[in-house]
Design an enzyme around this catalytic site. Structure first.
Site, PDB file in Angstrom:
ATOM      1  N   GLU A  18      27.361  11.070  99.657  1.00 38.77           N
ATOM      2  CA  GLU A  18      28.333  11.797  99.115  1.00 38.77           C
ATOM      3  C   GLU A  18      29.033  11.247  98.218  1.00 38.77           C
ATOM      4  OE1 GLU A  18      31.134  14.214 101.861  1.00 38.77           O
ATOM      5  OE2 GLU A  18      32.528  12.964 100.942  1.00 38.77           O
ATOM      6  N   THR A  49      31.351  16.395  96.291  1.00 39.93           N
ATOM      7  CA  THR A  49      32.832  17.097  97.239  1.00 39.93           C
ATOM      8  C   THR A  49      33.362  18.202  96.241  1.00 39.93           C
ATOM      9  OG1 THR A  49      34.041  15.346  96.695  1.00 39.93           O
ATOM     10  CG2 THR A  49      33.214  15.196  98.616  1.00 39.93           C
ATOM     11  N   GLY A 125      37.848  23.600 104.052  1.00 31.70           N
ATOM     12  CA  GLY A 125      38.964  23.068 103.182  1.00 31.70           C
ATOM     13  C   GLY A 125      40.097  22.747 104.120  1.00 31.70           C
ATOM     14  N   ASP A 126      41.029  21.717 103.451  1.00 35.67           N
ATOM     15  CA  ASP A 126      42.420  21.547 104.240  1.00 35.67           C
ATOM     16  C   ASP A 126      43.314  22.185 103.403  1.00 35.67           C
ATOM     17  OD1 ASP A 126      41.737  19.965 106.396  1.00 35.67           O
ATOM     18  OD2 ASP A 126      41.406  18.174 104.830  1.00 35.67           O
ATOM     19  N   TYR A 179      32.509  17.587 114.030  1.00 28.38           N
ATOM     20  CA  TYR A 179      33.589  16.323 114.324  1.00 28.38           C
ATOM     21  C   TYR A 179      33.083  15.695 115.727  1.00 28.38           C
ATOM     22  CZ  TYR A 179      35.588  18.518 110.385  1.00 28.38           C
ATOM     23  OH  TYR A 179      35.724  19.493 108.990  1.00 28.38           O
ATOM     24  N   LYS A 199      29.123  28.950 113.797  1.00 27.83           N
ATOM     25  CA  LYS A 199      28.546  28.457 112.313  1.00 27.83           C
ATOM     26  C   LYS A 199      27.001  28.618 112.363  1.00 27.83           C
ATOM     27  CE  LYS A 199      31.668  24.923 111.604  1.00 27.83           C
ATOM     28  NZ  LYS A 199      32.234  23.782 111.178  1.00 27.83           N
ATOM     29  N   LYS A 305      32.740   4.092  95.470  1.00 33.33           N
ATOM     30  CA  LYS A 305      32.426   2.645  95.849  1.00 33.33           C
ATOM     31  C   LYS A 305      30.775   2.639  96.043  1.00 33.33           C
ATOM     32  CE  LYS A 305      36.123   0.137  94.962  1.00 33.33           C
ATOM     33  NZ  LYS A 305      36.909   1.263  94.286  1.00 33.33           N
TER      34      LYS A 305
HETATM   35  P1  FAD Z   1      35.996  25.147 110.255  1.00 36.78           P
HETATM   36  O1  FAD Z   1      34.859  25.079 110.704  1.00 36.78           O
HETATM   37  O2  FAD Z   1      36.644  26.511 109.870  1.00 36.78           O
HETATM   38  O3  FAD Z   1      37.149  24.507 111.662  1.00 36.78           O
HETATM   39  C1  FAD Z   1      38.333  24.302 111.453  1.00 36.78           C
HETATM   40  C2  FAD Z   1      39.336  24.325 112.496  1.00 36.78           C
HETATM   41  O4  FAD Z   1      39.375  25.751 113.021  1.00 36.78           O
HETATM   42  C3  FAD Z   1      38.735  23.571 113.906  1.00 36.78           C
HETATM   43  O5  FAD Z   1      39.730  23.069 114.682  1.00 36.78           O
HETATM   44  C4  FAD Z   1      37.923  24.817 114.561  1.00 36.78           C
HETATM   45  O6  FAD Z   1      37.854  24.465 115.800  1.00 36.78           O
HETATM   46  C5  FAD Z   1      38.675  26.001 114.377  1.00 36.78           C
HETATM   47  N1  FAD Z   1      38.022  27.218 113.948  1.00 36.78           N
HETATM   48  C6  FAD Z   1      36.754  27.266 113.400  1.00 36.78           C
HETATM   49  N2  FAD Z   1      36.529  28.806 113.468  1.00 36.78           N
HETATM   50  C7  FAD Z   1      37.741  29.463 114.072  1.00 36.78           C
HETATM   51  C8  FAD Z   1      37.965  30.886 114.397  1.00 36.78           C
HETATM   52  N3  FAD Z   1      37.158  31.655 113.882  1.00 36.78           N
HETATM   53  N4  FAD Z   1      39.170  31.081 115.116  1.00 36.78           N
HETATM   54  C9  FAD Z   1      39.888  29.953 115.601  1.00 36.78           C
HETATM   55  N5  FAD Z   1      39.687  28.669 115.277  1.00 36.78           N
HETATM   56  C10 FAD Z   1      38.657  28.477 114.535  1.00 36.78           C
HETATM   57  N6  FAD Z   1      37.595  19.199 102.495  1.00 36.78           N
HETATM   58  C11 FAD Z   1      37.430  19.481 101.084  1.00 36.78           C
HETATM   59  O7  FAD Z   1      38.459  20.360 100.578  1.00 36.78           O
HETATM   60  N7  FAD Z   1      36.401  19.391 100.184  1.00 36.78           N
HETATM   61  C12 FAD Z   1      35.114  18.675 100.711  1.00 36.78           C
HETATM   62  O8  FAD Z   1      34.000  18.425  99.916  1.00 36.78           O
HETATM   63  C13 FAD Z   1      35.105  18.389 101.958  1.00 36.78           C
HETATM   64  N8  FAD Z   1      33.909  18.053 102.508  1.00 36.78           N
HETATM   65  C14 FAD Z   1      33.921  17.641 103.780  1.00 36.78           C
HETATM   66  C15 FAD Z   1      32.582  17.056 104.236  1.00 36.78           C
HETATM   67  C16 FAD Z   1      32.372  16.865 105.628  1.00 36.78           C
HETATM   68  C17 FAD Z   1      31.063  16.272 106.043  1.00 36.78           C
HETATM   69  C18 FAD Z   1      33.330  16.986 106.605  1.00 36.78           C
HETATM   70  C19 FAD Z   1      33.229  16.435 107.866  1.00 36.78           C
HETATM   71  C20 FAD Z   1      34.329  17.447 106.081  1.00 36.78           C
HETATM   72  C21 FAD Z   1      34.774  17.681 104.690  1.00 36.78           C
HETATM   73  N9  FAD Z   1      36.160  18.319 104.321  1.00 36.78           N
HETATM   74  C22 FAD Z   1      35.971  18.630 102.737  1.00 36.78           C
HETATM   75  C23 FAD Z   1      37.157  18.444 104.861  1.00 36.78           C
HETATM   76  C24 FAD Z   1      37.267  20.035 105.718  1.00 36.78           C
HETATM   77  O9  FAD Z   1      37.459  20.779 104.750  1.00 36.78           O
HETATM   78  C25 FAD Z   1      38.336  19.717 106.739  1.00 36.78           C
HETATM   79  O10 FAD Z   1      38.087  18.971 107.835  1.00 36.78           O
HETATM   80  C26 FAD Z   1      38.907  21.231 107.336  1.00 36.78           C
HETATM   81  O11 FAD Z   1      40.093  20.831 107.843  1.00 36.78           O
HETATM   82  C27 FAD Z   1      38.115  21.894 108.141  1.00 36.78           C
HETATM   83  O12 FAD Z   1      36.828  22.431 107.582  1.00 36.78           O
HETATM   84  P2  FAD Z   1      35.609  22.965 108.516  1.00 36.78           P
HETATM   85  O13 FAD Z   1      34.509  23.519 107.654  1.00 36.78           O
HETATM   86  O14 FAD Z   1      35.308  21.991 109.523  1.00 36.78           O
HETATM   87  O15 FAD Z   1      36.467  24.035 109.192  1.00 36.78           O
END
Ligand code: FAD
Length: 317
Positions: A18, A49, A125-126, A179, A199, A305
């Site tokens: 990545e 990303t 996304g965060d 996670y 999902k 890196k």
């Molecule tokens: P989700 O799957 O939506 O989950 C988020 C939270 O909500 C979890 O706690 C889940 O249990 C809960 N949840 C899910 N669906 C529901 C629902 N319908 N109702 C209630 N609760 C729910 N961030 C970036 O901004 N850019 C990137 O390029 C990026 N790349 C990443 C790559 C990887 C491999 C990983 C592991 C993370 C990456 N992230 C990136 C970070 C990611 O966006 C964050 O961790 C974010 O907080 C959660 O994303 P998610 O897709 O897992 O969210």
């Protein structure tokens, strides 16, 4: 080619990585310089990303503050096209819910389709740094599962414009995040796994995990996923620890644990060069065990890196 087909066609663990887009104003050549040495390990795909805008406050002449939105690392789609063109391998753009209406997401997906991109990693996304929690756009997707659903619909030719007749279906292979140490907002692992399953049920075909330093948590996660009925490939994410600072920054940013044994060894290192060597050794041991367990892919987080990744990969690929 789809990630799941790369996995299906392979007779051994694959290498992938990545990368993050360069900061605005930097050259893509610097990125190619990072990727070039890793091409000998034949990655079938590279993830890119996506980085949201940030808000900064600038003081105007009249003393009032002006809120400005800036994107420090734009270019995800352009980099994906450049990677596919330059290396003739698949690029996987990360697409996020935050900052996009569903309409904008659909248009972005159309661009990706036209560029010949077959895979996307669908994420929520965060939150923006200045906001306390994640806020979706008014007409946007709130969770990654909503985004997966939207892409899966497009894959059936079901676009947002209901009047469209005979729209050509897209054909994206959809990956999602998982996670092993639980997403930090989830109250417990079972809750998080239920949404991961959602999902998958909606159309995700593979999972990429958050980084981890203790293989036991990955193996437990695989077992828990199986019990939950999740039976798609789960790709482990690997990050070699490289500096003393990582002991605090990685847990803070990625909400993960550094095992006590690793932490104690890092503390004993006299400088970052020693930490880097330790990180390579730890990474090699982690990867050896994961390959023995027949993981589909070892997915490395480069974070700008590539030298430590090169040393680890050289042992196996
Ligand atoms: P989700 O799957 O939506 O989950 C988020 C939270 O909500 C979890 O706690 C889940 O249990 C809960 N949840 C899910 N669906 C529901 C629902 N319908 N109702 C209630 N609760 C729910 N961030 C970036 O901004 N850019 C990137 O390029 C990026 N790349 C990443 C790559 C990887 C491999 C990983 C592991 C993370 C990456 N992230 C990136 C970070 C990611 O966006 C964050 O961790 C974010 O907080 C959660 O994303 P998610 O897709 O897992 O969210």
């Amino acid at each position: 080619m789809k990630i799941v087909d790369h996995i299906e066609n392979a007779d051994k663990t694959l290498f992938s990585l990545e990368i993050i887009p360069p900061k605005k104003g930097d050259s893509i050549r610097n990125l190619f310089d990072q990727i070039d040495p890793l091409m000998e390990f034949k990655p079938p795909f590279i993830d890119v990303t996506y980085h949201r805008e940030e808000y900064v406050y600038k003081e105007r002449e009249n003393g009032l503050l002006e809120k400005k939105s800036i994107k420090k690392r734009p270019g995800t789609v352009g980099i994906c096209a450049a990677i596919q063109n330059h290396y003739q391998i698949d690029a996987v753009p990360h697409i996020i819910c935050g900052g996009f209406s569903k309409e904008e997401t659909e248009n972005a997906l159309i661009d990706l389709d036209f560029l010949g991109i077959d895979n996307v990693l669908a994420l929520r996304g965060d939150n923006i740094k200045s906001e306390p929690e994640f806020r979706p756009e008014k007409d946007g997707n709130a969770y990654a599962s909503d985004l997966v659903e939207q892409i899966a619909r497009m894959n059936k030719g079901d676009y947002l414009d209901e009047e469209l007749q005979n729209a050509i279906p897209s054909n994206f292979c959809i990956g999602v995040a998982g996670y092993p140490e639980k997403h930090f907002e989830a109250p417990n692992m079972n809750f998080d796994l239920n949404w991961l399953k959602k999902k998958v049920d909606l159309g995700a075909e593979y999972i990429v995990t958050q980084m981890f330093f203790d293989n036991k948590v990955y193996f437990k996660f695989i077992e828990d996923c199986k019990e939950m009925g999740i039976n798609i490939p789960i790709i482990p994410g690997i990050k070699p620890i490289a500096t003393h600072k990582h002991l605090t920054t990685l847990p803070k940013i990625f909400k993960i644990d550094v095992p006590q044994e690793l932490e104690q060894q890092v503390v004993k290192c006299k400088d970052n060069a020693a930490v880097r060597e330790l990180g390579i050794e730890w990474g090699i041991q982690q990867c050896r065990e994961l390959i023995e367990a027949n993981v589909p892919v070892l997915h490395f987080y480069s974070m700008g890196k590539s030298d430590a990744i090169h040393k680890i990969a050289k042992e196996f690929f």
